[in-house]
Design a protein around this motif. Sequence first.
Motif, PDB file in Angstrom:
ATOM      1  N   ALA A 163      24.200  55.184  32.918  1.00  0.00           N
ATOM      2  CA  ALA A 163      25.105  54.053  33.154  1.00  0.00           C
ATOM      3  C   ALA A 163      24.601  52.805  32.452  1.00  0.00           C
ATOM      4  O   ALA A 163      25.394  52.032  31.880  1.00  0.00           O
ATOM      5  N   GLU A 164      23.285  52.584  32.473  1.00  0.00           N
ATOM      6  CA  GLU A 164      22.706  51.418  31.804  1.00  0.00           C
ATOM      7  C   GLU A 164      22.957  51.466  30.295  1.00  0.00           C
ATOM      8  O   GLU A 164      23.313  50.462  29.677  1.00  0.00           O
ATOM      9  N   VAL A 165      22.746  52.636  29.703  1.00  0.00           N
ATOM     10  CA  VAL A 165      22.925  52.782  28.259  1.00  0.00           C
ATOM     11  C   VAL A 165      24.395  52.613  27.892  1.00  0.00           C
ATOM     12  O   VAL A 165      24.739  51.985  26.879  1.00  0.00           O
ATOM     13  N   GLU A 166      25.285  53.153  28.704  1.00  0.00           N
ATOM     14  CA  GLU A 166      26.716  53.029  28.426  1.00  0.00           C
ATOM     15  C   GLU A 166      27.167  51.574  28.459  1.00  0.00           C
ATOM     16  O   GLU A 166      28.113  51.189  27.766  1.00  0.00           O
ATOM     17  N   GLU A 167      26.465  50.738  29.227  1.00  0.00           N
ATOM     18  CA  GLU A 167      26.814  49.322  29.292  1.00  0.00           C
ATOM     19  C   GLU A 167      26.460  48.588  28.000  1.00  0.00           C
ATOM     20  O   GLU A 167      27.127  47.619  27.627  1.00  0.00           O
ATOM     21  N   ILE A 168      25.398  49.040  27.309  1.00  0.00           N
ATOM     22  CA  ILE A 168      24.983  48.337  26.089  1.00  0.00           C
ATOM     23  C   ILE A 168      25.412  49.089  24.825  1.00  0.00           C
ATOM     24  O   ILE A 168      25.465  48.510  23.740  1.00  0.00           O
ATOM     25  N   ALA A 169      25.730  50.367  24.937  1.00  0.00           N
ATOM     26  CA  ALA A 169      26.205  51.163  23.790  1.00  0.00           C
ATOM     27  C   ALA A 169      27.689  51.434  23.997  1.00  0.00           C
ATOM     28  O   ALA A 169      28.111  52.567  24.247  1.00  0.00           O
ATOM     29  N   LEU A 170      28.476  50.387  23.870  1.00  0.00           N
ATOM     30  CA  LEU A 170      29.898  50.464  24.206  1.00  0.00           C
ATOM     31  C   LEU A 170      30.635  51.444  23.298  1.00  0.00           C
ATOM     32  O   LEU A 170      30.590  51.341  22.075  1.00  0.00           O
ATOM     33  N   GLY A 171      31.300  52.416  23.926  1.00  0.00           N
ATOM     34  CA  GLY A 171      32.088  53.388  23.183  1.00  0.00           C
ATOM     35  C   GLY A 171      31.280  54.516  22.564  1.00  0.00           C
ATOM     36  O   GLY A 171      31.847  55.394  21.900  1.00  0.00           O
ATOM     37  N   VAL A 172      29.965  54.515  22.752  1.00  0.00           N
ATOM     38  CA  VAL A 172      29.098  55.540  22.180  1.00  0.00           C
ATOM     39  C   VAL A 172      28.870  56.652  23.203  1.00  0.00           C
ATOM     40  O   VAL A 172      28.519  56.372  24.351  1.00  0.00           O
ATOM     41  N   PRO A 173      29.041  57.923  22.811  1.00  0.00           N
ATOM     42  CA  PRO A 173      28.765  59.016  23.748  1.00  0.00           C
ATOM     43  C   PRO A 173      27.297  59.018  24.163  1.00  0.00           C
ATOM     44  O   PRO A 173      26.408  58.841  23.328  1.00  0.00           O
ATOM     45  N   VAL A 174      27.048  59.198  25.459  1.00  0.00           N
ATOM     46  CA  VAL A 174      25.685  59.245  25.986  1.00  0.00           C
ATOM     47  C   VAL A 174      25.528  60.544  26.759  1.00  0.00           C
ATOM     48  O   VAL A 174      26.339  60.848  27.652  1.00  0.00           O
ATOM     49  N   HIS A 175      24.488  61.318  26.428  1.00  0.00           N
ATOM     50  CA  HIS A 175      24.284  62.618  27.068  1.00  0.00           C
ATOM     51  C   HIS A 175      22.912  62.680  27.738  1.00  0.00           C
ATOM     52  O   HIS A 175      21.898  62.306  27.132  1.00  0.00           O
ATOM     53  N   LEU A 176      22.909  63.137  28.974  1.00  0.00           N
ATOM     54  CA  LEU A 176      21.667  63.404  29.697  1.00  0.00           C
ATOM     55  C   LEU A 176      21.291  64.859  29.478  1.00  0.00           C
ATOM     56  O   LEU A 176      22.104  65.760  29.711  1.00  0.00           O
ATOM     57  N   ILE A 177      20.065  65.097  29.007  1.00  0.00           N
ATOM     58  CA  ILE A 177      19.647  66.481  28.803  1.00  0.00           C
ATOM     59  C   ILE A 177      18.194  66.664  29.225  1.00  0.00           C
ATOM     60  O   ILE A 177      17.455  65.693  29.429  1.00  0.00           O
ATOM     61  N   SER A 178      17.808  67.907  29.334  1.00  0.00           N
ATOM     62  CA  SER A 178      16.409  68.278  29.524  1.00  0.00           C
ATOM     63  C   SER A 178      16.113  69.398  28.543  1.00  0.00           C
ATOM     64  O   SER A 178      16.620  70.510  28.702  1.00  0.00           O
ATOM     65  N   SER A 179      15.312  69.089  27.538  1.00  0.00           N
ATOM     66  CA  SER A 179      14.968  70.111  26.548  1.00  0.00           C
ATOM     67  C   SER A 179      14.108  71.209  27.152  1.00  0.00           C
ATOM     68  O   SER A 179      14.087  72.334  26.666  1.00  0.00           O
ATOM     69  N   ILE A 180      13.410  70.878  28.240  1.00  0.00           N
ATOM     70  CA  ILE A 180      12.511  71.851  28.872  1.00  0.00           C
ATOM     71  C   ILE A 180      13.286  72.978  29.530  1.00  0.00           C
ATOM     72  O   ILE A 180      13.009  74.167  29.311  1.00  0.00           O
ATOM     73  N   ASP A 181      14.288  72.634  30.339  1.00  0.00           N
ATOM     74  CA  ASP A 181      15.041  73.679  31.043  1.00  0.00           C
ATOM     75  C   ASP A 181      16.440  73.908  30.454  1.00  0.00           C
ATOM     76  O   ASP A 181      17.189  74.763  30.941  1.00  0.00           O
TER      77      ASP A 181
END
Length: 355
Positions: A163-181
């Motif tokens: 949510a924080e990143v979406e507030e400053i990266a307006l209109g940019v896709p933001v994805h949460l991932i875990s490369s480990i699992d």
Amino acid sequence: MHLSTMGWDNFFEEQKQALKKVNGRIARVTGLQKNHVRIHDGEEEVVVKARGRIVRGHGKNTLFPVPGDYVIEKGGVVTRVFARKNQLVRGAAGRRGKLDAAPKAKQVIASNIDTVFIVCGLDRDYNLRRIERYLTLIYNSNMTPVVILNKADLHEDSEPFKAEVEEIALGVPVHLISSIDGDGVEALEPYVTEGKTICLMGSSGAGKSSLVNAIVGEEIRIVGEVSDFDGKGMHTTTTRDMIFLESGGMIIDNPGIREISLSDEEGGVDDTFPDITELAAGCRFNDCTHQHEPECNVMAAVESGELAADRLINYLKMRLELTFVSSRESKTADRIEKERWRDVAKFQKDAKTRT
């Protein structure tokens, strides 16, 4: 595999057709090795030589091959670099945070890119201001950014970070991932379809190599440990390499970037900070610096809490940096022009002496 599945399209085909003759084979640059480059023509990958400068066309434009380029190779030597759709450019490293030591050269990281993944680890690597700098660099390079928040497994609830990143990266896709699992990695599949090229950017230890491994499905990149002392990772990736995926997509992995120097202004700041640009339209003065002028709509937004002070500071800092770079380059151009006319005057004087 053939060139069309490696991203070759009408943009490059038109350049090919404009040539009277293709004297050699066409291939795509997949990596750099000192003064050599690795190229792939769709059938095989080989290492060839690259001269210090490669002449493109009949003009004075010269390019040195970088990953993503399309080239013509003959006799083990790259003889031509096709014009680029775009190029990911940053100021060369070495500023050490000093404005008056702004980089004297531009570094082309990769070319002909469809999407740039900004990879940020949800540990000590997490930094909103750094993400803003990455976005500006990418927008200046006329490319499309996507933010990848890696190491989501370190938190029970990582949604607030998104949510924080979406507030400053307006209109940019933001994805949460875990490369480990592998959580969230499947959401990246639409970006790596056949013929599409992805470029990874991020700090050392952000998890770029582990992300590549997760997308590929096997360990093809060395993954390093992150220091408990300073949270920084080692440069396990030391070269820029293009990796071919089963989907037909391509990923260019890059060494970690610790210093994000901006090279020039192509509207990237405005694209990164559209909220500030919109607020600035309401300022009393058209040339408002948003620092001390009366009736400044931007400063009023900071005072009311509508705009974060840190975001405005970062905006002003990058504006100042880009203005300095532009001014320096302009002065350099003027100096070159003066030296050129000085040489002409000297030639004329010598010619009169000889006659």
